[in-house]
Design a protein around this motif. Sequence first.
Motif, PDB file in Angstrom:
ATOM      1  N   UNK A 232       0.849  -1.199   0.000  1.00 58.37           N
ATOM      2  CA  UNK A 232       0.000   0.000   0.000  1.00 58.37           C
ATOM      3  C   UNK A 232       0.880   1.242   0.000  1.00 58.37           C
ATOM      4  N   UNK A 233       1.858   1.262   0.911  1.00 58.98           N
ATOM      5  CA  UNK A 233       2.768   2.406   0.983  1.00 58.98           C
ATOM      6  C   UNK A 233       3.626   2.503  -0.274  1.00 58.98           C
ATOM      7  N   UNK A 234       4.065   1.357  -0.769  1.00 59.83           N
ATOM      8  CA  UNK A 234       4.901   1.360  -1.974  1.00 59.83           C
ATOM      9  C   UNK A 234       4.176   2.017  -3.140  1.00 59.83           C
ATOM     10  N   UNK A 235       2.911   1.639  -3.329  1.00 56.33           N
ATOM     11  CA  UNK A 235       2.139   2.195  -4.439  1.00 56.33           C
ATOM     12  C   UNK A 235       1.927   3.693  -4.262  1.00 56.33           C
ATOM     13  N   UNK A 249      12.809   3.624   5.577  1.00 51.33           N
ATOM     14  CA  UNK A 249      12.801   4.682   6.594  1.00 51.33           C
ATOM     15  C   UNK A 249      11.387   5.195   6.838  1.00 51.33           C
ATOM     16  N   UNK A 250      10.610   5.305   5.759  1.00 52.44           N
ATOM     17  CA  UNK A 250       9.217   5.763   5.909  1.00 52.44           C
ATOM     18  C   UNK A 250       8.420   4.753   6.744  1.00 52.44           C
ATOM     19  N   UNK A 251       8.632   3.474   6.497  1.00 55.23           N
ATOM     20  CA  UNK A 251       7.911   2.440   7.261  1.00 55.23           C
ATOM     21  C   UNK A 251       8.235   2.514   8.743  1.00 55.23           C
ATOM     22  N   UNK A 252       9.496   2.739   9.058  1.00 55.06           N
ATOM     23  CA  UNK A 252       9.914   2.834  10.456  1.00 55.06           C
ATOM     24  C   UNK A 252       9.236   4.016  11.135  1.00 55.06           C
TER      25      UNK A 252
END
Length: 486
Positions: A232-235, A249-252
């Motif tokens: 989801x975040x990747x898209x 880094x965004x996921x963290x």
Amino acid sequence: MRAIHMRLSSSFRRPILLLDFIVSCSPPPRQFSIPRRLICAATKANGGGRSGSIVAPLVVNEEFQKIDVNPPKGTRDFPPEDMRLRNWLFNHFKEVSRLYGFEEVDYPVLETEALFIRKAGEEIRDQLYCFEDRGNRRVALRPELTPSLARLVIQKGKSVSLPLKWFAVGQCWRYERMTRGRRREHYQWNMDIIGVPQVTAEAELISSIVTFFKRIGITASDVGFKVSSRKVLQELLKKYGVPEDLFGRVCIIIDKIEKIPIDEIKKELGFTGISEDATKQLLQVISVKSLDDLEDILGGAGEAIADFKQLFSLAENFGYSEWIQFDASVVRGLAYYTGIVFEGFDRKGKLRAICGGGRYDRLLSTYGGDDIPACGFGFGDAVIVELLKEKDLLPELGQEVENTVCALDKDLQGAAATVATALRDKGQTVDLVLESKPLKWVFKRAARVNARRLVLVGKTEWEDGSVSVKVLSSGEQFQVKLSDLE
């Protein structure tokens, strides 16, 4: 006098003693004392000398000091009553794993430091118990089990056939702030499936956790699973032109969303290089709790939507659809996740995550291996115990033995040992009274260890090759030949 440390010679490993120095260098003997501060030297964990060097203490007229009888902060002792609970919990972990056809593995508690800093995430790097050993190698106490699993899979290579279904229950170490259910050492149950790219793997893993919960009395009204996907975040980030190397880094940062204020989340995303528009859209997406709403935002053609639909369909087939829910804010803090991620949570919101896991298809390549599709979960021993306390579901686990064996005369202690051995050879547990004690004490002892029966070795009976047996639950008492004692 200068402090003289005792270090091992690298050539023949003989300690250079203070006595050697005195004999070779001193004038005729005279009385002297060594200040207490020079008695021994300790190497600090961070600085103050090369980590891992050997500094053996000199002890000269050292006074005995009381030690702190508590374990180091964040660690635990396991006296018998706690060990019984731990064994009960671990037995459920292992039995569920075997029900699902998984094989048990284990890894060293001490691993190479690089194993955990290549792709783990900033938080774990800051929490490592790491040091330099005597061979100048950087090592660490494992903070989790998945990197060790990856290392072993690469080591085995083509000697193992896929898919692999492995589980482990091992001790992990993290130097972190302690809260309820969070310690600096804990035991973790991991189940991992290596070699299956389909969502069927995640569906089975969640099913295994649900099976575990049911076995210990936890229901869907007590616990649920939040499910999302890194895709989801990747898209979304791809849509805003965010470089792929910033994804971890965004996921963290997003993983901290329930731990720090939203303004701090925005600041950290800004420092990472995410635009205001992308940040606004990102925060909007992760607040979505409905799969339909997510589909409206992303469209129905994305991989994430397809994965979710398959997972929720499989949940119906496995029979745990009431346990799971979509929640886009779940991303998990570890950088190696690539697809579906999930967390177990208590529905009252009193505790931190009970367990968590997801897909990590590209972990092996970070260690030089070929990428193999994989997914797994980690389930700690601390939070679940807190939940069982909340629900008043902790089992009563007193000591239990089948027999207490006691000699009624000190000269019959050898005969009592013979009786105990005969019962143990038949697979029965025996608490043998090792001293000459009054019968009243023996009955109390049998009650304390929850013995099923008391076996008494008396002189008259033993001369006949018999013993007296008392069944403690009913009070029934009888005499039986040792050869017939079952």
